[in-house]
Structure formats: structure tokens, C-alpha cells
Enzyme design. Structure first.
Site, mmCIF file in Angstrom:
data_model
loop_
_atom_site.group_PDB
_atom_site.id
_atom_site.type_symbol
_atom_site.label_atom_id
_atom_site.label_comp_id
_atom_site.label_asym_id
_atom_site.label_seq_id
_atom_site.Cartn_x
_atom_site.Cartn_y
_atom_site.Cartn_z
ATOM 1 N N LYS A 22 -5.328 106.050 55.050
ATOM 2 C CA LYS A 22 -4.628 106.270 56.331
ATOM 3 C C LYS A 22 -3.833 105.028 56.728
ATOM 4 O O LYS A 22 -2.655 105.116 57.071
ATOM 5 C CB LYS A 22 -5.645 106.604 57.425
ATOM 6 C CG LYS A 22 -5.070 106.535 58.822
ATOM 7 C CD LYS A 22 -6.079 106.863 59.897
ATOM 8 C CE LYS A 22 -6.851 105.698 60.444
ATOM 9 N NZ LYS A 22 -6.131 104.826 61.381
ATOM 10 N N ASN A 23 -4.480 103.874 56.667
ATOM 11 C CA ASN A 23 -3.834 102.662 57.174
ATOM 12 C C ASN A 23 -2.755 102.110 56.254
ATOM 13 O O ASN A 23 -2.044 101.186 56.627
ATOM 14 C CB ASN A 23 -4.879 101.580 57.488
ATOM 15 C CG ASN A 23 -5.668 101.919 58.745
ATOM 16 O OD1 ASN A 23 -5.343 102.875 59.442
ATOM 17 N ND2 ASN A 23 -6.699 101.137 59.023
ATOM 18 N N CYS A 118 -7.535 103.815 69.768
ATOM 19 C CA CYS A 118 -8.974 103.769 70.017
ATOM 20 C C CYS A 118 -9.281 102.847 71.190
ATOM 21 O O CYS A 118 -8.641 101.811 71.353
ATOM 22 C CB CYS A 118 -9.698 103.226 68.784
ATOM 23 S SG CYS A 118 -9.801 104.390 67.433
ATOM 24 N N ARG A 123 -6.802 94.990 72.878
ATOM 25 C CA ARG A 123 -5.846 95.121 71.775
ATOM 26 C C ARG A 123 -4.388 94.880 72.181
ATOM 27 O O ARG A 123 -3.563 95.798 72.178
ATOM 28 C CB ARG A 123 -5.994 96.494 71.110
ATOM 29 C CG ARG A 123 -7.393 96.747 70.640
ATOM 30 C CD ARG A 123 -7.510 98.040 69.886
ATOM 31 N NE ARG A 123 -7.163 97.895 68.494
ATOM 32 C CZ ARG A 123 -7.282 98.868 67.598
ATOM 33 N NH1 ARG A 123 -7.713 100.040 67.957
ATOM 34 N NH2 ARG A 123 -6.948 98.676 66.346
ATOM 35 N N ASP A 308 -13.834 98.007 60.499
ATOM 36 C CA ASP A 308 -13.799 99.468 60.392
ATOM 37 C C ASP A 308 -15.013 100.051 59.663
ATOM 38 O O ASP A 308 -15.140 101.273 59.557
ATOM 39 C CB ASP A 308 -12.500 99.934 59.707
ATOM 40 C CG ASP A 308 -11.297 99.799 60.621
ATOM 41 O OD1 ASP A 308 -11.487 99.512 61.819
ATOM 42 O OD2 ASP A 308 -10.165 99.980 60.141
ATOM 43 N N ARG A 400 -8.771 112.022 63.287
ATOM 44 C CA ARG A 400 -7.648 111.092 63.180
ATOM 45 C C ARG A 400 -7.677 110.386 61.827
ATOM 46 O O ARG A 400 -6.620 109.988 61.327
ATOM 47 C CB ARG A 400 -7.725 110.037 64.289
ATOM 48 C CG ARG A 400 -7.434 110.584 65.667
ATOM 49 C CD ARG A 400 -7.385 109.471 66.681
ATOM 50 N NE ARG A 400 -6.636 108.353 66.143
ATOM 51 C CZ ARG A 400 -6.806 107.084 66.495
ATOM 52 N NH1 ARG A 400 -7.693 106.771 67.409
ATOM 53 N NH2 ARG A 400 -6.095 106.123 65.946
HETATM 54 C C1 UD1 Z 1 -5.582 97.439 61.965
HETATM 55 C C2 UD1 Z 1 -6.187 98.753 61.541
HETATM 56 C C3 UD1 Z 1 -7.545 98.965 62.196
HETATM 57 C C4 UD1 Z 1 -8.446 97.765 61.925
HETATM 58 C C5 UD1 Z 1 -7.746 96.464 62.294
HETATM 59 C C6 UD1 Z 1 -8.527 95.225 61.906
HETATM 60 C C7 UD1 Z 1 -4.284 100.184 61.177
HETATM 61 C C8 UD1 Z 1 -3.509 101.367 61.630
HETATM 62 N N1 UD1 Z 1 -5.303 99.834 61.939
HETATM 63 O O1 UD1 Z 1 -5.387 97.515 63.381
HETATM 64 O O2 UD1 Z 1 -8.119 100.147 61.659
HETATM 65 O O3 UD1 Z 1 -9.615 97.893 62.714
HETATM 66 O O4 UD1 Z 1 -6.469 96.382 61.636
HETATM 67 O O5 UD1 Z 1 -8.795 95.245 60.554
HETATM 68 O O6 UD1 Z 1 -4.024 99.606 60.153
HETATM 69 N N2 UD1 Z 1 -4.289 91.026 68.356
HETATM 70 C C9 UD1 Z 1 -3.729 90.245 69.352
HETATM 71 N N3 UD1 Z 1 -2.376 90.321 69.534
HETATM 72 C C10 UD1 Z 1 -1.563 91.105 68.757
HETATM 73 C C11 UD1 Z 1 -2.145 91.883 67.742
HETATM 74 C C12 UD1 Z 1 -3.520 91.825 67.559
HETATM 75 O O7 UD1 Z 1 -4.423 89.528 70.065
HETATM 76 O O8 UD1 Z 1 -0.348 91.112 68.976
HETATM 77 C C13 UD1 Z 1 -5.746 90.961 68.138
HETATM 78 C C14 UD1 Z 1 -6.448 92.312 68.328
HETATM 79 O O9 UD1 Z 1 -6.728 92.569 69.684
HETATM 80 C C15 UD1 Z 1 -7.691 92.091 67.493
HETATM 81 C C16 UD1 Z 1 -7.180 91.238 66.321
HETATM 82 O O10 UD1 Z 1 -5.974 90.632 66.780
HETATM 83 O O11 UD1 Z 1 -8.638 91.370 68.215
HETATM 84 C C17 UD1 Z 1 -6.909 91.983 65.043
HETATM 85 O O12 UD1 Z 1 -6.113 93.119 65.327
HETATM 86 P P1 UD1 Z 1 -5.068 93.699 64.261
HETATM 87 O O13 UD1 Z 1 -5.391 93.128 62.924
HETATM 88 O O14 UD1 Z 1 -3.695 93.524 64.779
HETATM 89 O O15 UD1 Z 1 -5.439 95.228 64.259
HETATM 90 P P2 UD1 Z 1 -4.452 96.452 64.109
HETATM 91 O O16 UD1 Z 1 -3.308 96.113 63.229
HETATM 92 O O17 UD1 Z 1 -4.170 97.034 65.448
#
Ligand code: UD1
Length: 424
Positions: A22-23, A118, A123, A308, A400
């Protein structure tokens, strides 16, 4: 809304075919916005998140067709019809933010709602926004929307992410493929899904080095072309079924599974009394000790233990001998499964970002509520070993991210059924 009823106590034996990730699928789908030529993608799983992103891309003018039988999707973004990704569509899934980089890079303009997804912590998307600003994009936040403009195009930059982010790395990497000059991403995420996206972009004509390391270098191009790409197997789905096999005590073969991508599971599962053995693209999971043992895990960016799989691992620890400590370092508020597991008889104490799980001799079936994607599946796993019937309500989240989970589990001996909520 539907629910799933599980009758626990049967070991799982046999073979499960792992779906496309999915990701990875969601990311390569957004890459279609970077070119006016067709992109043909294989192994795209038939999931609600894929359908949600398809709706957004269609709204942006992408001609999209999906063959759910063959798992093939064709996307053609000949012209951008709209540069707006509206709240109604984006709120369903946080990954929708990934249209922002490609859209502004190709079209010079994008208006994307701040995302939902979620309910696991706040986030934020600040690193996506800061990264694009460093590439020369003007960004304003107005009425819940990110308004991005780059009328003269993007310019390569040296970007140091303050924190490792999968989504920010992907968004900025995609945008940088069409920027003038070179972009260096420092403290980039290293997840296999990012490598997969990068390899698809390279086939589209992008010049990228350092994939899978914490420094990614992108030399921008004037345009990208169409290509064909098959996404990697879903390592989180594979890990989920590996834990299911460990918990129920049968022998499960996971087909189309790359053991390198689930390396973080080998040591904790081995310590718990479970072996994972790979033969080609099949991984066999077999419990070697009669009783599972408690282990400690801490979630970390790849190649560490993935957030995850945290809920699923916690589910396993509830029935393991002794105790295990689960520490969540990626997201705050990602213990929503704990009160639900407690309803089934689990003994879990939360201290800040850690949860101490003391194993109990058995879980009991109960009515439980799914709150996010991975929390939902952890309840299904608990149901597979609980005494009596477990009903998991609000399975919307499960759909999802897990393709055909009821039929996949049934095919290896699990007793479970999907039911209409009103038929209770
Ligand atoms: C992706 C995955 C999700 C997984 C996560 C961490 C997808 C669609 N989703 O989510 O399943 O749980 O990686 O492996 O691929 N953060 C900030 N600022 C930002 C962006 C992120 O502070 O601009 C923080 C987030 O709140 C979190 C951390 O960074 O604490 C990691 O998040 P991130 O790796 O960005 O997760 P996603 O890409 O949303």
C-alpha cells in the site's frame, strides 16, 4: 458499517500471498502527476486508500483505469485539469499530501487541503512545507489549505530534514526531479517504499542517487516520461501475517515476501521462540518453542522496528510468557489498541511512550472497536487466539490497508466472518 467476527483457537497453516505494498503503491500513483505520458503500474492492491487516492487524482485530471483482477493501474496525466485537492477527499487519507510536490513541480501551482488520516497524534506536515519552500515554492496556509505557487519553476537546494520523515522525503524527492539543478536531501528516510518510488522515478528519466541511504541526491530534469513499474511486496502485511502465525502456532508460508524487508522482525521473533526461514521469495514462519516468550521492542525509522507493526507485536506479547516492553518513538498517541486488548483480558500498563505487557495465559473473546489501521489488525490477531468469539467493529480502517484479509486468513484455517453491523 461492517464488522468481523472471529472464533479463536485454530492454528494457521498453509500459504498466504502477500499483496503489493500500500505505502509504495500510493506514492508511485502520485508520480503520474510528474509526466504527461502514461504510467502503467502493477501489483497495485485493491484497497480503500488506493480508491481514495484514485478519486483525488481523477479530480486533478488524471485519466485512471484499474483492473482489480490483474492489479494493474494505468494513469495518464496528459494535462492538469485542476490544481486543487479538496478537503472532502484529502481528509480520508494523510498520504494525499503527496500530490503537493508533484503538482507544484509540474504545474507551478497547487492547493491541497491539510490532511487527515489515522488518528495517531498530531502528525504535522511542516517538513513537507519547509522542504518545498527551500526549492523556491511560495506557500501560504489559508482556511485549512496549503496554497503553493512556483511560477518560475523549482530550484534545487540542500535540504536537511530535522527529523526522519517518510512522506516529506518522498514529496520533496518527487518535486526535485523537475527542479533546476541539484537537490540534496540529508537525514532522508530509508524505507524500501522510498527506494521503490525512486526506482520508478529513475525509469521515468529522473536522475537519483543514494536511495536507501540517509542522503539522496536528485539532479533535476526538464521533463519525465511514462514507464511501467511493479511495486514491492507489502512488508507490513507480511509482518502482520508472520505475527499471526507465531501467535497461533501453525506453519505459515508467506509468498512474494522479501525477507530483507522484514529483517527487524527476525531477532525479536527468534527471541520469542519463532523462526522465519526464507526460500526464494517465500518466507516460512514456524513457532519452535511451545510457549511464546516476552521480548522488548522499540519503534524506529527503517531499518528499525516499524511503528506499523507495533500494535500487532503488542498483541503477540499479551499471550507471551513473562513480560515485554513496547516503546513507541515515532508517533504519540499510538496505543489506542491497549484499552481494547484489555477488554479481552490483556495486562498492559502504559508509562508515557512505553507499554509494559505482562503475558496472560489466555485472552477471552469480546466486542472491540477498531480505531486506526494497524490497531484494528492487532485486534483481529488477538481474536485468532482468544477463547470464544471476538467481534471487531468499525472495520473501515482495516479495509484501508489489508487486501482480502478475511479470505486470506480463512484460506489458512482461521475461523472468521464478515458481517453487517445490523445483523448483530
Ligand atoms: C508513513 C507511512 C505510515 C508509517 C509512517 C512511519 C505511508 C502512506 N504512511 O507515514 O504508515 O506509520 O510513515 O513509518 O507511507 N512529522 C513531522 N513533520 C512533518 C512530517 C512528519 O513532525 O512534516 C513527524 C510525524 O508526526 C511523525 C514522524 O515525523 O512523528 C514520522 O512521520 P512520517 O515518516 O512523515 O510518516 P508518514 O509519511 O505520514
Amino acid at each position: 458499517m461492517d464488522k468481523i467476527r472471529i472464533y479463536g483457537g485454530t492454528p494457521l497453516n498453509g500459504e498466504i500471498e502477500i499483496s503489493g505494498a500500500k505505502n509504495a503503491a500510493l506514492k508511485v500513483m502520485t508520480a503520474a502527476l510528474l509526466t504527461d505520458q502514461p504510467l502503467v503500474l502493477h501489483r497495485i492492491p485493491d484497497l480503500r486508500d488506493v480508491a481514495s487516492l484514485s478519486e483525488i487524482l481523477t479530480q486533478l485530471g488524471v485519466k485512471l483505469s484499474y483492473d482489480a483482477g490483474k492489479k494493474t493501474m494505468r494513469l495518464h496525466s496528459a494535462a492538469i485539469a485542476s490544481c486543487v485537492a479538496p478537503y472532502d477527499l484529502v481528509r480520508k487519507m494523510r498520504a494525499s499530501i503527496l500530490v503537493l510536490g508533484p503538482l507544484v513541480a509540474r504545474h507551478g501551482e497547487a492547493k491541497v487541503s491539510l490532511p487527515g488520516g489515522c488518528a495517531i497524534g498530531t502528525r504535522p506536515v511542516d517538513m513537507h512545507i519547509d522542504g518545498l519552500r527551500q526549492l523556491g515554492v511560495e506557500i501560504e496556509l489559508v482556511d485549512g489549505y496549503i496554497n503553493a505557487r512556483a511560477p518560475r519553476g523549482l530550484t534545487g537546494a540542500h535540504i536537511h530534514f530535522p527529523k526522519v520523515s517518510v512522506g516529506a522525503t518522498e514529496n520533496i524527492m518527487m518535486a526535485a526531479t523537475l527542479a533546476k539543478g541539484t537537490t540534496t536531501l540529508v537525514n532522508a528516510a530509508r524505507e524500501p517504499e522510498i527506494v521503490d518510488l525512486g526506482e520508478c522515478l529513475i525509469k521515468m528519466g529522473a536522475e537519483i542517487t543514494g536511495l536507501g541511504t540517509d542522503t539522496i541526491i536528485i539532479h533535476g530534469k526538464a521533463f519525465l516520461r511514462g514507464t511501467e513499474h511493479a511495486v514491492i511486496a507489502d512488508r507490513i502485511e507480511a509482518g502482520t501475517f508472520a505475527i499471526a502465525g507465531a501467535m497461533t502456532g501453525g506453519t505459515l508460508r508467506l509468498k512474494h515476501c522479501n525477507i530483507e524487508h522484514i529483517d527487524y522482525l527476525l531477532d525479536p521473533l527468534h527471541k520469542a521462540g519463532v523462526d522465519l526461514v526464507s526460500d526464494g521469495d517465500t518466507v516460512t514462519v514456524k513457532r519452535i518453542s511451545k510457549q511464546l516468550r516476552g521480548v522488548d521492542i522499540m519503534t524506529e525509522p527503517y531499518p528499525g522496528f516499524p511503528t506499523d507493526l507495533q500494535a500487532q507485536m503488542m498483541s503477540m506479547l499479551t499471550i507471551s510468557e513473562g513480560a515485554g516492553m513496547v516503546t513507541e518513538t515515532i508517533f504519540e498517541n499510538r496505543f489506542m489498541h491497549v484499552p481494547e486488548l484489555a477488554r479481552m483480558g490483556a495486562d498492559i500498563t502504559i508509562h508515557g511512550s512505553s507499554a509494559l505487557v505482562r503475558g496472560v495465559s489466555k485472552l477471552r473473546g469480546a466486542d472491540v472497536m477498531a480505531t486506526d489501521l494497524r490497531a484494528s489488525v492487532s485486534l483481529v490477531l488477538a481474536g485468532l487466539v482468544a477463547e470464544g468469539a471476538t467481534t471487531v467493529h468499525r472495520i473501515y480502517h482495516l479495509e484501508r490497508g489489508y487486501e482480502n484479509i478475511v479470505s486470506k486468513l480463512s484460506s489458512v484455517g482461521a475461523k472468521l466472518e464478515r458481517m453487517k453491523e445490523e445483523a448483530a
